[in-house]
Scaffold this motif. Structure first.
Motif, short mmCIF file in Angstrom:
data_model
loop_
_atom_site.label_atom_id
_atom_site.label_comp_id
_atom_site.label_asym_id
_atom_site.label_seq_id
_atom_site.Cartn_x
_atom_site.Cartn_y
_atom_site.Cartn_z
N LEU A 18 0.59 -1.19 0.10
CA LEU A 18 0.22 0.00 -0.07
C LEU A 18 0.92 1.39 -0.01
O LEU A 18 1.83 1.19 0.63
N SER A 19 0.44 2.34 -0.62
CA SER A 19 1.14 3.55 -0.60
C SER A 19 1.25 4.17 0.53
O SER A 19 0.08 4.03 1.33
N ILE B 126 -2.25 6.12 1.14
CA ILE B 126 -3.26 5.30 1.68
C ILE B 126 -3.09 4.92 3.18
O ILE B 126 -4.05 4.76 3.82
N GLU C 186 -6.72 1.69 -2.79
CA GLU C 186 -5.03 1.87 -3.78
C GLU C 186 -5.46 1.84 -5.09
O GLU C 186 -4.85 2.53 -5.96
#
Length: 109
Positions: free
Chosen positions: A48-49, A52, A76
């Motif tokens: 996940l970024s 996020i 995402e």
């Protein structure tokens, strides 16, 4: 019993419910889906970024709960997608709205 179209003559098994159908064909259906569609985000292969994760932390801090893993994956994918904003996507009982990461949003006056 009749043969399943495209099944090389094999007979359709004795299936009388959705549960029986999924038990019989679920793995085959899942493999076909995986081979035919490229996901926007694959949580099994990608992290996940930070954006996020930050949104999830904000939700956790303000609402007292975190989003489910599937909800985070949808967020995402939507953040990665280049389609216009404002599209709603259902995820379980919740409705997730498409959003853009903060760095792409313009400041409202």
């Amino acid at each position: 019993m009749s043969a399943i179209p495209g099944s090389n003559g094999s007979r359709f098994p004795d299936v009388h419910s959705v549960a029986q159908y999924l038990n019989t064909f679920g793995v085959m259906i899942a493999e076909r889906i995986k081979s035919q569609f490229q996901p926007l985000f694959d949580p099994a292969a990608e992290a996940l970024s930070p954006e996020i994760l930050a949104v999830n932390e904000t939700i956790k801090k303000n609402a007292g709960y975190s989003l489910y893993d599937a909800q985070l994956a949808v967020c995402e994918a939507l953040a990665m997608d280049s389609a216009p904003s404002g599209t709603a996507v259902g995820m379980g009982k919740d409705l997730q709205f498409r959003f853009r990461p903060p760095q792409t949003c313009r400041k409202l006056s």
